[in-house]
Design an enzyme around this catalytic site. Structure first.
Site, PDB file in Angstrom:
ATOM      1  N   HIS A 123       0.625  -0.426  -0.216  1.00 29.49           N
ATOM      2  CA  HIS A 123      -0.090   0.110  -0.141  1.00 29.49           C
ATOM      3  C   HIS A 123       0.490   1.540  -0.073  1.00 29.49           C
ATOM      4  O   HIS A 123       1.623   0.966   0.745  1.00 29.49           O
ATOM      5  CB  HIS A 123      -0.561  -0.016   1.140  1.00 29.49           C
ATOM      6  CG  HIS A 123      -1.824   1.440   0.864  1.00 29.49           C
ATOM      7  ND1 HIS A 123      -3.231   1.136   0.109  1.00 29.49           N
ATOM      8  CD2 HIS A 123      -2.005   2.795   1.086  1.00 29.49           C
ATOM      9  CE1 HIS A 123      -3.989   1.891   0.282  1.00 29.49           C
ATOM     10  NE2 HIS A 123      -2.718   2.424   0.695  1.00 29.49           N
ATOM     11  N   ALA A 124       1.237   1.952  -0.829  1.00 26.68           N
ATOM     12  CA  ALA A 124       1.444   3.340  -1.024  1.00 26.68           C
ATOM     13  C   ALA A 124       1.662   4.442   0.305  1.00 26.68           C
ATOM     14  O   ALA A 124       0.969   4.655   0.966  1.00 26.68           O
ATOM     15  CB  ALA A 124       1.060   3.981  -2.721  1.00 26.68           C
ATOM     16  N   HIS A 170       0.144  11.814  -5.838  1.00 28.58           N
ATOM     17  CA  HIS A 170      -0.144  11.754  -4.597  1.00 28.58           C
ATOM     18  C   HIS A 170       0.870  11.321  -3.559  1.00 28.58           C
ATOM     19  O   HIS A 170       1.001  12.428  -2.721  1.00 28.58           O
ATOM     20  CB  HIS A 170      -1.628  10.824  -4.564  1.00 28.58           C
ATOM     21  CG  HIS A 170      -1.899  10.608  -3.180  1.00 28.58           C
ATOM     22  ND1 HIS A 170      -3.226  11.428  -2.674  1.00 28.58           N
ATOM     23  CD2 HIS A 170      -1.274   9.938  -1.774  1.00 28.58           C
ATOM     24  CE1 HIS A 170      -3.580  11.385  -1.246  1.00 28.58           C
ATOM     25  NE2 HIS A 170      -2.661  10.088  -0.985  1.00 28.58           N
ATOM     26  N   GLU A 171       1.383  10.512  -3.499  1.00 32.54           N
ATOM     27  CA  GLU A 171       2.649  10.915  -2.655  1.00 32.54           C
ATOM     28  C   GLU A 171       3.568  11.396  -2.441  1.00 32.54           C
ATOM     29  O   GLU A 171       4.097  11.703  -1.593  1.00 32.54           O
ATOM     30  CB  GLU A 171       3.132   9.174  -3.265  1.00 32.54           C
ATOM     31  CG  GLU A 171       2.977   8.023  -2.909  1.00 32.54           C
ATOM     32  CD  GLU A 171       1.092   7.626  -1.379  1.00 32.54           C
ATOM     33  OE1 GLU A 171       1.904   8.655  -0.472  1.00 32.54           O
ATOM     34  OE2 GLU A 171       0.582   7.363  -1.404  1.00 32.54           O
ATOM     35  N   HIS A 182       2.769  14.830  -0.901  1.00 34.47           N
ATOM     36  CA  HIS A 182       3.110  14.638   0.852  1.00 34.47           C
ATOM     37  C   HIS A 182       4.308  14.582   1.343  1.00 34.47           C
ATOM     38  O   HIS A 182       4.825  15.704   2.025  1.00 34.47           O
ATOM     39  CB  HIS A 182       2.892  13.093   1.566  1.00 34.47           C
ATOM     40  CG  HIS A 182       1.623  12.375   1.545  1.00 34.47           C
ATOM     41  ND1 HIS A 182       0.634  12.901   2.467  1.00 34.47           N
ATOM     42  CD2 HIS A 182       0.718  10.954   0.633  1.00 34.47           C
ATOM     43  CE1 HIS A 182      -0.721  12.164   2.281  1.00 34.47           C
ATOM     44  NE2 HIS A 182      -0.353  11.326   1.406  1.00 34.47           N
ATOM     45  N   GLU A 206      -4.081  14.233   2.257  1.00 33.23           N
ATOM     46  CA  GLU A 206      -3.679  13.696   1.362  1.00 33.23           C
ATOM     47  C   GLU A 206      -4.477  14.996  -0.268  1.00 33.23           C
ATOM     48  O   GLU A 206      -4.383  13.746  -1.028  1.00 33.23           O
ATOM     49  CB  GLU A 206      -4.992  12.585   1.518  1.00 33.23           C
ATOM     50  CG  GLU A 206      -4.923  12.249   2.640  1.00 33.23           C
ATOM     51  CD  GLU A 206      -3.830  11.298   2.754  1.00 33.23           C
ATOM     52  OE1 GLU A 206      -3.506  10.956   1.985  1.00 33.23           O
ATOM     53  OE2 GLU A 206      -3.083  11.063   3.916  1.00 33.23           O
ATOM     54  N   HIS A 247      -6.316   0.079   5.257  1.00 34.34           N
ATOM     55  CA  HIS A 247      -6.608   1.318   6.400  1.00 34.34           C
ATOM     56  C   HIS A 247      -7.218   0.865   8.108  1.00 34.34           C
ATOM     57  O   HIS A 247      -6.887   1.820   8.860  1.00 34.34           O
ATOM     58  CB  HIS A 247      -7.038   2.564   5.976  1.00 34.34           C
ATOM     59  CG  HIS A 247      -6.362   2.982   4.805  1.00 34.34           C
ATOM     60  ND1 HIS A 247      -7.039   2.536   3.508  1.00 34.34           N
ATOM     61  CD2 HIS A 247      -5.962   4.130   4.917  1.00 34.34           C
ATOM     62  CE1 HIS A 247      -6.179   3.138   3.099  1.00 34.34           C
ATOM     63  NE2 HIS A 247      -5.430   4.558   3.219  1.00 34.34           N
ATOM     64  N   TYR A 262     -10.193  11.476   3.656  1.00 33.14           N
ATOM     65  CA  TYR A 262      -9.693  11.056   2.400  1.00 33.14           C
ATOM     66  C   TYR A 262     -11.117  12.533   1.459  1.00 33.14           C
ATOM     67  O   TYR A 262     -11.058  12.823   0.314  1.00 33.14           O
ATOM     68  CB  TYR A 262      -9.878   9.837   1.539  1.00 33.14           C
ATOM     69  CG  TYR A 262      -7.973   8.721   2.241  1.00 33.14           C
ATOM     70  CD1 TYR A 262      -7.646   9.300   1.609  1.00 33.14           C
ATOM     71  CD2 TYR A 262      -8.353   7.872   3.629  1.00 33.14           C
ATOM     72  CE1 TYR A 262      -6.059   8.545   1.994  1.00 33.14           C
ATOM     73  CE2 TYR A 262      -7.384   7.721   3.729  1.00 33.14           C
ATOM     74  CZ  TYR A 262      -6.007   7.855   2.751  1.00 33.14           C
ATOM     75  OH  TYR A 262      -4.387   7.468   3.547  1.00 33.14           O
TER      76      TYR A 262
HETATM   77  O1  X8Z Z   1      -4.319   4.945   0.686  1.00 35.37           O
HETATM   78  C1  X8Z Z   1      -3.841   6.572   0.006  1.00 35.37           C
HETATM   79  C2  X8Z Z   1      -2.988   7.017  -0.841  1.00 35.37           C
HETATM   80  C3  X8Z Z   1      -1.860   7.003   1.143  1.00 35.37           C
HETATM   81  S1  X8Z Z   1      -2.600   7.713   1.849  1.00 35.37           S
HETATM   82  C4  X8Z Z   1      -2.088   5.596  -1.414  1.00 35.37           C
HETATM   83  N1  X8Z Z   1      -5.675   6.746  -0.543  1.00 35.37           N
HETATM   84  C5  X8Z Z   1      -6.853   5.973   0.231  1.00 35.37           C
HETATM   85  C6  X8Z Z   1      -6.461   4.646  -0.454  1.00 35.37           C
HETATM   86  O2  X8Z Z   1      -5.546   4.287  -0.992  1.00 35.37           O
HETATM   87  O3  X8Z Z   1      -7.641   4.097  -0.232  1.00 35.37           O
HETATM   88  C7  X8Z Z   1      -5.549   7.414  -1.486  1.00 35.37           C
HETATM   89  C8  X8Z Z   1      -6.847   7.227  -2.731  1.00 35.37           C
HETATM   90  C9  X8Z Z   1      -7.207   6.593  -1.208  1.00 35.37           C
HETATM   91 ZN    ZN Z   2      -1.913   9.642   0.784  1.00 37.62          ZN
END
Ligand code: X8Z
Ligand code: ZN
Length: 596
Positions: free
Chosen positions: A337-338, A367-368, A371, A395, A495, A505
């Site tokens: 997960h990024a 996105h990354e 940050h 975010e 998450h 988000y």
């Molecule tokens: O978790 C993330 C990023 C890292 S903060 C990749 N996002 C959420 C997800 O993947 O569920 C970005 C969009 C929503």
């Molecule tokens: Zn993020």
């Protein structure tokens, strides 16, 4: 690290600072100064241990990360409790704000005793590792990880196969269920010791307003955008009915969750080809263009960096390129997960991401990097102010730049040969809406579920049922196969086991359009928002930076004002952006039901 904020901590209190009598303003100042000075070093240890754990999952790295987290949590909790001593004092702005921030510094505070602190740290680390290692093995020779299964959901239109994959990934999470239940107990106990009603109330207290006002704020924003979501949902449902047939997709009920091109049905851009308008397709596909150019993972990141440079930001340090993880290793488990990190709360910036050469990951890289550039912009702030105005801002930054990835920009880069004409804008808008509008209800419901769990409204015997009620209520999607309390579907979303709050988000999806509109105004742009790019504008960069460099030093409405001139979060920008699409969808939806 972002996504998962590591708690802020301090090595042990000196007896003088811990004294119980008549605290003074000077003592408060000394307490904060010492806290900020000592915090950094211990924080770095914890961030390094987490980095190694996330990029090399073994029993050993898991234990080392848990130990570092245990130590940092214990100290942060102790510190938050100490800070309460000074709360009645009339203090200068910064001291007062920093004392408040100390109380909110941990995402999950442990109860103030060694056994509970240790248990919580072990549970948190173990849930995240279990997610990172997660695999589904359909037979004895084959095992699929999330990367593989996510690709299958994008590429296959074989309904039965999609169902197998969807169900397969959800075999990873039932073993986490008991751990999660215990985590809820411990986190609640820790939050209550800090004076919050429960952990959910603590999470809602991070926004410079009372927790109930924040919940109401989310509802207000959701009501603004819900009509647009309903129109998109109705359109996608009838188009999917054409592909999969009326037995699979109902005319007026919720959409089965395995048909939307994403493991959680949270962003639907991957099914664009299935639902694209015949007469308004933009005629290019970024994934195909990137593959045709033989772009590799590092070059994908270089594109993102060059966007920031064009706005006047400094290049990323050499260490970023040497230490980041861009490609999924073949020989070990990592948390794919990024995420973006500042390992030393300074310039040791890194991303960790298993990059695929796709348009979707092209956006995620922006996105990354958003940050990382934010972290760098506030790194000269005092330690307790090294954060974003609120977590939705963190975010939203990279996504704001990604909204400037327009046809004009892609042409300038040589990634497409010509810009589609304005008549093709519906295709572009639809593609964007499948990602950004479809996301909104999902962005809300993850924490709606956790808030109910933390408050006790949802017990552990109702976890899965409550999850699916919210999925249906907000998103209008249903599980494609029977679910029960033997399942733990929330745990199949990163998450939840990784303990990252999710409302951020939802906020980011509203804010990024507000930021985009403000920056486009700043550069004097007057056309449709979806064709505006701020690429190359140092004026826009300076505006953006004015907000970023404030970090967490002022309440978020002031940071918002520094960039946009506005002091409220406002969904009219996202509605403006998609206004032509809304009209088009409503026309196409004539004769088809809306709602579920
Ligand atoms: O978790 C993330 C990023 C890292 S903060 C990749 N996002 C959420 C997800 O993947 O569920 C970005 C969009 C929503
Ligand atoms: Zn993020």
């Amino acid at each position: 690290m972002l996504c998962k904020l590591i708690g802020i901590l301090l090595v042990s209190m000196t007896p003088a600072l811990a004294s119980a009598q008549d605290p003074t303003r000077e003592e408060a100042a000394a307490f904060i100064e010492r806290a900020e000075a000592e915090l950094l070093e211990v924080w770095q240890d914890s961030a390094r241990a987490s980095w190694v754990q996330a990029t090399y999952i073994t029993e050993d790295t898991e234990l080392l990360a848990a130990k570092a987290s245990e130590k940092s949590t214990a100290l942060a909790v102790q510190l938050a409790q100490e800070a309460a001593r000074f709360r009645e004092l009339d203090l200068p702005y910064d001291l007062d704000r920093k004392l408040r921030l100390l109380r909110l510094a941990l995402t999950v505070p442990a109860p103030n005793n060694p056994e509970d602190t240790r248990e919580l740290a072990l549970i948190e680390t173990s849930m995240e590792s279990a997610y990172g290692r997660g695999k589904y093995c359909p037979d004895q020779e084959t095992c699929w990880d999330l990367q593989v299964m996510s690709k299958m959901l994008v590429e296959s239109q074989d309904e039965e196969h999609l169902r197998t994959v969807w169900k397969g990934w959800r075999t990873v999470s039932p073993p986490m269920r008991d751990d999660f239940t215990r985590y809820v107990e411990l986190g609640n106990k820790g939050a209550r010791e800090l004076g919050f009603d429960d952990l959910g109330a603590m999470w809602r207290s991070q926004y410079d307003m009372p927790p109930d006002a924040f919940a109401a704020e989310l509802d207000r924003l959701w009501e603004q955008v819900k009509p647009l979501y309903d129109s998109l949902h109705a359109y996608v449902r009838f188009r999917l009915r054409e592909t999969y047939g009326p037995e699979i997709v109902p005319a007026d009920g919720p959409i089965p969750a395995h048909l939307l091109g994403n493991m959680w049905a949270q962003q639907w851009g991957n099914i664009y080809p299935l639902v694209a308008p015949a007469d308004a397709d933009p005629g290019y596909d970024l994934t195909e263009q990137l593959v045709a150019k033989r772009t590799d993972a590092e070059e994908m990141v270089r594109y993102g960096e060059r966007f920031f440079l064009s706005l006047g930001f400094e290049p990323l340090p050499e260490t970023f390129w040497a230490r980041s993880l861009f490609v999924q290793p073949r020989d070990r488990d990592v948390v794919c997960h990024a995420s973006a990190w500042s390992v030393d709360a300074g310039d040791d910036l890194r991303i960790k991401m298993c990059i695929n050469i796709t348009g979707e990951d092209f956006s995620t890289i922006h996105h990354e990097l958003g940050h990382n550039f934010y972290q760098r912009a506030y790194m000269d702030q005092p330690t307790l102010y090294r954060g974003s105005a609120n977590d939705g801002f963190h975010e939203a930054i990279g996504d704001t730049l990604a909204l400037s990835v327009t046809p004009a920009y892609l042409k300038q880069l040589g990634l497409i040969e010509q810009e589609p004409e304005p008549s093709k804008d519906i295709g572009l808008l639809l593609h964007m809406a499948l990602d950004k509008i479809a996301f909104l209800p999902f962005g809300l419901l993850v924490d709606q579920w956790r808030w109910r769990v933390f408050s006790g409204e949802v017990s552990s015997a109702q976890y899965n049922q409550a999850w699916w009620e919210l999925r249906e209520h907000y998103q209008g999607v249903v599980a494609p196969v029977e679910r029960s309390e033997a399942d733990f579907d929330p745990g199949a979303k990163y998450h939840v086991p990784a303990s990252v709050p999710y409302s951020r988000y939802f906020l980011a999806h509203i804010l990024q359009f507000q930021f985009h509109r403000a920056l486009c105004n700043e550069v004097g742009y007057e056309g449709p928002l979806n064709r505006c790019t701020i690429y190359g504008s140092e004026v826009a960069g300076a505006r953006l930076n004015a907000m970023l460099e404030m970090g967490l030093s002022r309440p978020w409405p002031e940071a918002l004002e520094a960039m946009t001139g506005e002091t409220e979060m406002d969904a009219t920008a996202i509605l403006d952006y998609f206004a032509p699409l809304k009209a088009w969808l409503d026309e196409k939806n004539e004769g088809h039901p809306t709602g579920w």
